[in-house]
Design a protein around this motif. Structure first.
Motif, short mmCIF file in Angstrom:
data_model
loop_
_atom_site.label_atom_id
_atom_site.label_comp_id
_atom_site.label_asym_id
_atom_site.label_seq_id
_atom_site.Cartn_x
_atom_site.Cartn_y
_atom_site.Cartn_z
N HIS A 151 37.15 38.13 34.75
CA HIS A 151 38.08 37.29 35.51
C HIS A 151 38.02 35.89 34.93
N ALA A 161 48.22 32.79 43.11
CA ALA A 161 49.10 33.65 42.32
C ALA A 161 49.96 34.49 43.26
N TRP A 186 40.84 36.59 40.14
CA TRP A 186 41.71 37.68 39.72
C TRP A 186 41.03 38.56 38.68
N SER A 188 40.54 41.50 36.03
CA SER A 188 41.31 42.23 35.03
C SER A 188 40.58 43.52 34.69
N ARG A 203 50.46 44.49 42.57
CA ARG A 203 49.98 43.89 41.33
C ARG A 203 50.09 42.37 41.47
N ASP A 205 51.32 38.91 39.67
CA ASP A 205 52.29 38.43 38.69
C ASP A 205 51.58 37.46 37.75
N GLU A 206 51.35 37.88 36.52
CA GLU A 206 50.60 37.05 35.58
C GLU A 206 51.33 35.76 35.22
N TYR A 209 50.00 32.64 37.39
CA TYR A 209 48.69 32.01 37.24
C TYR A 209 48.29 32.06 35.77
N ARG A 210 47.06 31.67 35.45
CA ARG A 210 46.61 31.57 34.07
C ARG A 210 45.55 32.64 33.79
N PRO A 211 45.96 33.82 33.36
CA PRO A 211 44.97 34.87 33.08
C PRO A 211 44.23 34.68 31.76
N ALA A 215 44.85 38.70 30.19
CA ALA A 215 46.18 39.17 30.58
C ALA A 215 46.30 40.67 30.32
N HIS A 219 49.68 44.20 35.84
CA HIS A 219 48.33 43.86 36.28
C HIS A 219 48.08 44.34 37.72
#
Length: 264
Positions: A151, A161, A186, A188, A203, A205-206, A209-211, A215, A219
């Motif tokens: 994460h 997010a 979040w 992953s 899910r 929404d990527e 936010y800043r995955p 990413a 997701h």
């Protein structure tokens, strides 16, 4: 010189202090005593032989107990994994794994858990119950269906997010309002659990936010296992205590326990 030695000693003690997020692993062998007359209950387990989410576990256990009462079901919260035996599991309709982490079940306890699910027992697994400290193949295949890979950390550790509901007609998603913006850690995963037969319910929404390097594209953060004989639900949400006071998330947890705890 004495002051320097005292300072060095204090630093050494501080460095040697145990990390409360990583308690020494323990295996339980003596089962707890259940309340008399408990039937069709909700078993809330927050045993941690891996990372301990000490920030949220006390509050989330309380919220989960409140939800059980609202549903008219008794609940029992424990960190004694020896409750995973055939005789005691028969008192419960659903097991909630509340950030339970690490290898916390002995082979016999895991076998009892497998039999519980095989005879129709429900499972609601939350947050760290799906992290990479879980290695046992049956657990990974039945409860999670994918592998946690990390994460965001640092300034991006906790972010707001948008959560997108993919299956609004599923009973677990009933009454969830959209758009829904949640604040969380979040997770992953190595792959979309849908490729392993899971049904994705929601899910993140990527684009919201800043995955970073974590990413996934698509997701997923909530899903069910339609192949299990018992009803199995997993949610990656729930790092902070405040998550359990989010009206949408509390509704999802209520729906999930109701759905998983069907009469057997």
């Amino acid at each position: 010189m004495l002051k320097i030695l005292m300072t060095v000693g204090a630093l050494a003690l501080a460095q040697a202090a145990p990390n409360p997020h990583l308690p020494p692993p323990t295996m339980d062998s003596v089962a707890p005593t259940l309340p008399a007359g408990l039937k069709n209950g909700v078993l809330i387990v927050s045993k941690t032989n891996g990372w301990r989410h000490l920030e949220h576990i006390p509050h989330s256990n309380e919220v989960l107990g409140d939800i059980a009462r609202e549903l008219g079901r008794p609940s029992y919260a424990t960190e004694n994994a020896a409750v995973f035996n055939d005789a005691q599991l028969r008192h419960f309709s659903v097991v909630v794994l509340n950030s339970a982490s690490g290898a916390f079940l002995t082979p016999d306890q895991r076998a009892a858990f497998e039999r519980f699910v095989a005879r129709g027992g429900g499972v609601v697994a939350l947050h760290a119950a799906g992290d990479d400290s879980h290695k046992e193949p049956w657990y990974v295949d039945t409860i999670i269906g994918t592998t946690f890979i990390g994460h965001p950390n640092g300034d991006d550790h906790i972010q707001r997010a948008n959560v997108v509901v993919d299956q609004p007609r599923h009973p677990i998603m009933a009454g969830v309002t959209q758009p829904w913006t949640a604040t969380d850690e979040w997770y992953s995963f190595s792959n979309d659990p849908a490729t392993r037969g899971m049904t994705v319910l929601a899910r993140v929404d990527e684009a919201s936010y800043r995955p970073g390097k974590l990413a996934m594209g698509t997701h997923p953060v909530m899903w069910v296992n339609p192949a299990a004989k018992g009803r199995v639900f997993y949610s990656a949400l729930g790092h902070d205590p405040a998550a359990y006071d989010d009206p949408n998330y509390r509704r999802i947890l209520t729906n999930a326990i109701r759905w998983a705890a069907r009469a057997r």
